[in-house]
Design an enzyme around this catalytic site. Sequence first.
Site, PDB file in Angstrom:
ATOM      1  N   ASP A  77       0.700  -1.268   0.053  1.00 44.30           N
ATOM      2  CA  ASP A  77       0.135  -0.027  -0.131  1.00 44.30           C
ATOM      3  C   ASP A  77       0.840   1.280   0.008  1.00 44.30           C
ATOM      4  OD1 ASP A  77      -2.183   1.747   0.300  1.00 44.30           O
ATOM      5  OD2 ASP A  77      -1.963   1.655   2.357  1.00 44.30           O
ATOM      6  N   THR A 131      -0.482   4.580  -4.268  1.00 41.72           N
ATOM      7  CA  THR A 131       0.733   4.266  -5.313  1.00 41.72           C
ATOM      8  C   THR A 131       0.493   4.992  -6.474  1.00 41.72           C
ATOM      9  OG1 THR A 131       0.332   2.100  -4.307  1.00 41.72           O
ATOM     10  CG2 THR A 131       2.363   2.359  -5.840  1.00 41.72           C
ATOM     11  N   ASP A 185      -9.030  -0.132   2.068  1.00 44.27           N
ATOM     12  CA  ASP A 185      -8.849   0.201   0.604  1.00 44.27           C
ATOM     13  C   ASP A 185     -10.237  -0.040   0.072  1.00 44.27           C
ATOM     14  OD1 ASP A 185      -6.443   1.466   1.102  1.00 44.27           O
ATOM     15  OD2 ASP A 185      -5.603   0.417  -0.736  1.00 44.27           O
TER      16      ASP A 185
END
Length: 551
Positions: A64, A98, A396
């Site tokens: 992550d 990312t 997420d």
Amino acid sequence: MMSQSGAPILVLNANTKRKFGHKVQLENIAAGKAIADVVRTCIGPRAMLKMLMDPMGGIVMTNDGNAILREITVQHPAAKSFIEIARTQDEEVGDGTTSVVVLAGEILGVAEQFLEQKLHPTVIIRAYRQALEDMLDFLDKEYSTPLSLDDEPKLIEVIKSCVGTKFIGRWSDLACSIALNAVKTVSIRDEGRTEIDIKRYAKVEKVPGGAIEDSQVLNGIMLNKDVTHPKMRRFIKNPRIILLDCSLEFKKGESQTEVEIVKETDFTRLLQIEEEYIQQICSDIIALKPDLVCTEKGVSDLAQHFLLKANISVLRRLRKSDNNRVARACNATIVTRTDELQESHVGTGAGQFEIKKIGDEYFTFITECVNPKACTILLRGPSKDILNEVERNLQDALHVAKNIMLNPKLVSGGGSIEMAISQSLVKKSAEIAGVTQWPYKAVAQALEVIPRTLLQNCGVSTIRTMTSLRAKHAVSGNASWGINGETGEMADMKDLKVWEPIVVKSQVYKTAIETAILLVRIDDIVSGTKKKGDDGQPKASAQPTEESMKE
């Protein structure tokens, strides 16, 4: 700086470092690229994990973006702002941490050649701003597909494409259903307003042991508590629950109190008053015939005795947040004083109360709730580190589910949307007059970094596939073609069912370009070092520190 007589004038302090002009911009760009390279291998389903040791000796294994950058300590100020953007992305939309760092690094990188050619930063910035507006415009108008919230398979597809790039990709069906159930449970709609508070009402409880497949969303709440007295009931069907915010013990005076006693019977009377006070509190509670009393404060032995006689189970010292969740789940009201208790405050929404021993600890389950508005996600797994990673991934997924509920529009994933927007920007750049069109075109080029990175992580020939993908997008009607992250071949994302919420994408573009603009605009870094004390150590600042204030 020279004076008229020719002697140099020192404006800045002697031990202040100053870098300015072109050199600073190139350094900032290099720092940005370096941070982007750290997380570059973490994009896509073939993502690698990073293992980080923190100073305490604990380890974090994750892919992550935000979690990685949070653990890294950096020196360079520009790199720090990169770490900030991953955090912003995480707090705002929860996914795409990312991508945002990689994209921002690339957008900065393409600015380098223009700075080399002595193009003024404001020209580059103007082009970037223009590009950002057009990108968001294309995203919203041309490439997004609306989604109906009743279409559950589609919702699961979206969450799957988020989860697929993560460690829990192997249990993606499980993770998707957990995320969707939890978000549906905590969402509240009234008068056109939707509120989804994952942080407060969907609590993730991690219990090491068992298999990941045993994880589930409880139809209610789980607390890490046991009843206060061993003889109390540990299993109750359809419990009546009372939630308190006051202690069930005798109140001590706030300040020191002195009592003068004349006769020895007075002392007995004092103790008696304490007992009567507790008995009064308990009879207030018992009058409503509850089965379970939860309080955020302590419960004295005497109160336990009274409540035990009335066959009431007691949980004490709950966290405030836990108490709020129980209230939302079983439809009770938290009461601050026992004499204000009414029938309407009693929670009757729960189907059963039970205490189970999992591993080495006792857990309270308040489950089978009717229409709960809060829930607990119970995660099981082999070890603590794995559970931490699963929790991060699940966060997420929860955010993605929440984003779709709040803004039900999708764009195709797998780098296809970047290629499509890149094509549109190139076409549009022809209409732009003057020098501005070059940096504008460069943004289009920078967007290709996402599909390119997906290819690199698959380990296939990057240049050949990128060229054919570009050719594919040049023909209209192929906007949903992207990279299959598993195999590294071109594929139509509609067939692969890879979707992303539009909120995530637009936030990625906004954050990435704004950061690039910010860093291109910097042309001077002044770093002042502190004055040295006599012992060669930097002197502490004159302001009092927190410690000294406490003393």
